[in-house]
Design a protein around this motif. Structure first.
Motif, PDB file in Angstrom:
ATOM      1  N   GLU A   7      -3.325   9.790   1.868  1.00 57.56           N
ATOM      2  CA  GLU A   7      -3.571   9.005   3.079  1.00 57.56           C
ATOM      3  C   GLU A   7      -5.070   8.759   3.274  1.00 57.56           C
ATOM      4  O   GLU A   7      -5.477   7.677   3.677  1.00 57.56           O
ATOM      5  N   LEU A   8      -5.882   9.759   2.963  1.00 60.75           N
ATOM      6  CA  LEU A   8      -7.331   9.578   3.067  1.00 60.75           C
ATOM      7  C   LEU A   8      -7.838   8.536   2.080  1.00 60.75           C
ATOM      8  O   LEU A   8      -8.741   7.752   2.398  1.00 60.75           O
ATOM      9  N   ARG A   9      -7.247   8.508   0.884  1.00 58.25           N
ATOM     10  CA  ARG A   9      -7.642   7.497  -0.104  1.00 58.25           C
ATOM     11  C   ARG A   9      -7.336   6.097   0.434  1.00 58.25           C
ATOM     12  O   ARG A   9      -8.162   5.184   0.330  1.00 58.25           O
ATOM     13  N   VAL A  10      -6.144   5.920   1.024  1.00 56.28           N
ATOM     14  CA  VAL A  10      -5.755   4.619   1.578  1.00 56.28           C
ATOM     15  C   VAL A  10      -6.685   4.250   2.729  1.00 56.28           C
ATOM     16  O   VAL A  10      -7.167   3.115   2.823  1.00 56.28           O
ATOM     17  N   LEU A  11      -6.967   5.207   3.588  1.00 58.75           N
ATOM     18  CA  LEU A  11      -7.839   4.955   4.731  1.00 58.75           C
ATOM     19  C   LEU A  11      -9.248   4.580   4.276  1.00 58.75           C
ATOM     20  O   LEU A  11      -9.869   3.656   4.810  1.00 58.75           O
ATOM     21  N   ARG A  12      -9.733   5.247   3.255  1.00 60.65           N
ATOM     22  CA  ARG A  12     -11.063   4.948   2.716  1.00 60.65           C
ATOM     23  C   ARG A  12     -11.130   3.531   2.147  1.00 60.65           C
ATOM     24  O   ARG A  12     -12.101   2.793   2.373  1.00 60.65           O
ATOM     25  N   PRO A  25      -5.306  -6.187  -3.446  1.00 66.07           N
ATOM     26  CA  PRO A  25      -4.063  -6.254  -4.217  1.00 66.07           C
ATOM     27  C   PRO A  25      -2.873  -5.943  -3.301  1.00 66.07           C
ATOM     28  O   PRO A  25      -3.006  -5.226  -2.309  1.00 66.07           O
ATOM     29  N   HIS A  26      -1.723  -6.475  -3.641  1.00 73.30           N
ATOM     30  CA  HIS A  26      -0.507  -6.296  -2.845  1.00 73.30           C
ATOM     31  C   HIS A  26      -0.210  -4.808  -2.639  1.00 73.30           C
ATOM     32  O   HIS A  26       0.205  -4.396  -1.543  1.00 73.30           O
ATOM     33  N   GLU A  27      -0.421  -3.997  -3.658  1.00 73.88           N
ATOM     34  CA  GLU A  27      -0.139  -2.560  -3.563  1.00 73.88           C
ATOM     35  C   GLU A  27      -0.998  -1.897  -2.490  1.00 73.88           C
ATOM     36  O   GLU A  27      -0.521  -1.051  -1.716  1.00 73.88           O
ATOM     37  N   ASP A  28      -2.277  -2.285  -2.393  1.00 73.45           N
ATOM     38  CA  ASP A  28      -3.170  -1.721  -1.377  1.00 73.45           C
ATOM     39  C   ASP A  28      -2.731  -2.130   0.024  1.00 73.45           C
ATOM     40  O   ASP A  28      -2.805  -1.331   0.968  1.00 73.45           O
ATOM     41  N   VAL A  29      -2.289  -3.370   0.175  1.00 72.68           N
ATOM     42  CA  VAL A  29      -1.805  -3.842   1.476  1.00 72.68           C
ATOM     43  C   VAL A  29      -0.587  -3.025   1.886  1.00 72.68           C
ATOM     44  O   VAL A  29      -0.492  -2.572   3.037  1.00 72.68           O
ATOM     45  N   ASP A  31       0.201  -0.010   0.926  1.00 71.39           N
ATOM     46  CA  ASP A  31      -0.247   1.344   1.250  1.00 71.39           C
ATOM     47  C   ASP A  31      -0.819   1.410   2.665  1.00 71.39           C
ATOM     48  O   ASP A  31      -0.539   2.345   3.416  1.00 71.39           O
ATOM     49  N   CYS A  32      -1.605   0.403   3.030  1.00 71.58           N
ATOM     50  CA  CYS A  32      -2.189   0.367   4.372  1.00 71.58           C
ATOM     51  C   CYS A  32      -1.109   0.225   5.445  1.00 71.58           C
ATOM     52  O   CYS A  32      -1.171   0.883   6.486  1.00 71.58           O
ATOM     53  N   LEU A  33      -0.126  -0.621   5.172  1.00 68.43           N
ATOM     54  CA  LEU A  33       0.961  -0.797   6.138  1.00 68.43           C
ATOM     55  C   LEU A  33       1.782   0.483   6.289  1.00 68.43           C
ATOM     56  O   LEU A  33       2.172   0.853   7.396  1.00 68.43           O
ATOM     57  N   ARG A  34       2.039   1.171   5.168  1.00 62.52           N
ATOM     58  CA  ARG A  34       2.772   2.446   5.246  1.00 62.52           C
ATOM     59  C   ARG A  34       1.984   3.485   6.048  1.00 62.52           C
ATOM     60  O   ARG A  34       2.538   4.223   6.846  1.00 62.52           O
ATOM     61  N   ALA A 139      -2.246  -7.038   9.683  1.00 58.41           N
ATOM     62  CA  ALA A 139      -2.653  -7.564   8.384  1.00 58.41           C
ATOM     63  C   ALA A 139      -4.125  -7.263   8.159  1.00 58.41           C
ATOM     64  O   ALA A 139      -4.884  -7.110   9.097  1.00 58.41           O
ATOM     65  N   LEU A 140      -4.487  -7.195   6.916  1.00 65.23           N
ATOM     66  CA  LEU A 140      -5.880  -7.003   6.547  1.00 65.23           C
ATOM     67  C   LEU A 140      -6.405  -8.314   5.984  1.00 65.23           C
ATOM     68  O   LEU A 140      -5.647  -9.090   5.384  1.00 65.23           O
TER      69      LEU A 140
END
Length: 193
Positions: A7-12, A25-29, A31-34, A139-140
């Protein structure tokens, strides 16, 4: 609230994108939504837990003096969670002030109540006892197509409100905490003789 390593990696990554906007990338989006959903779920759970604690505190307060030990413990927990003591709490603590724990809590609650009154008189609101609902991360930048319509956040459920004292009489401690019944001894057989 504590975050795990993932979670810290995603937040960073999300903070880095917020500081230096770039397509994600779609995967990062995802992860952020999760992560946003997990934070929303944790905040909702904290609200439910707080509502349960306050309802429990009211039940114990209504059952005083028989429930003094449980009431004092719950009041300490509620104060630690940011609860602003009510006049009923101050009255209950005054009635229990012969107990050292109650006397200490009475001093603490009087100070909190005084601070709250001073804040209201000064024209500013007292610290909120319930955190304001957090808006959802929709959304980001660069993460979703610009023409996609964002999701609308759901309204938070209304917190349960304890019944006003005039609606029902306060229960007696024996009604809230019924006495324990001892099991009946087994019937003794008569000896023939």
């Amino acid at each position: 609230m504590a975050f795990g390593a993932d979670e810290l990696r995603v937040l960073r990554r999300a903070l880095a994108v917020a500081l230096h906007p770039a397509p994600l990338p779609h995967e990062d989006v995802q992860d952020c939504l999760r992560l946003a959903e997990a934070v929303d779920e944790a905040a909702g759970e904290a609200g439910r837990l707080r509502a349960f604690l306050l309802a429990d505190l009211a039940r114990y307060r209504d059952a005083l003096p028989g429930s003094a030990g449980g009431y004092l413990e719950l009041l300490q927990d509620a104060l630690a969670a940011g609860y602003d003591p009510r006049p009923d709490d101050l009255a209950a603590l005054r009635a229990l002030r012969h107990r050292p724990v109650a006397a200490a809590l009475l001093e603490r609650c009087q100070a909190l109540a005084e601070r709250s009154v001073r804040a209201r008189l000064a024209g500013r609101s007292a610290p909120a006892t319930t955190p304001a609902p957090r808006s959802r991360l929709l959304a980001l930048p660069g993460g979703r197509a610009a023409d996609a319509e964002p999701e609308r956040p759901k309204a938070p459920p209304a917190p349960p409100r304890p019944a006003a004292p005039s609606e029902r009489p306060a229960p007696k401690p024996s009604e809230v905490f019924p006495p324990r019944r001892r099991p009946a001894p087994p019937p003794q057989e008569r000896a023939a003789g």
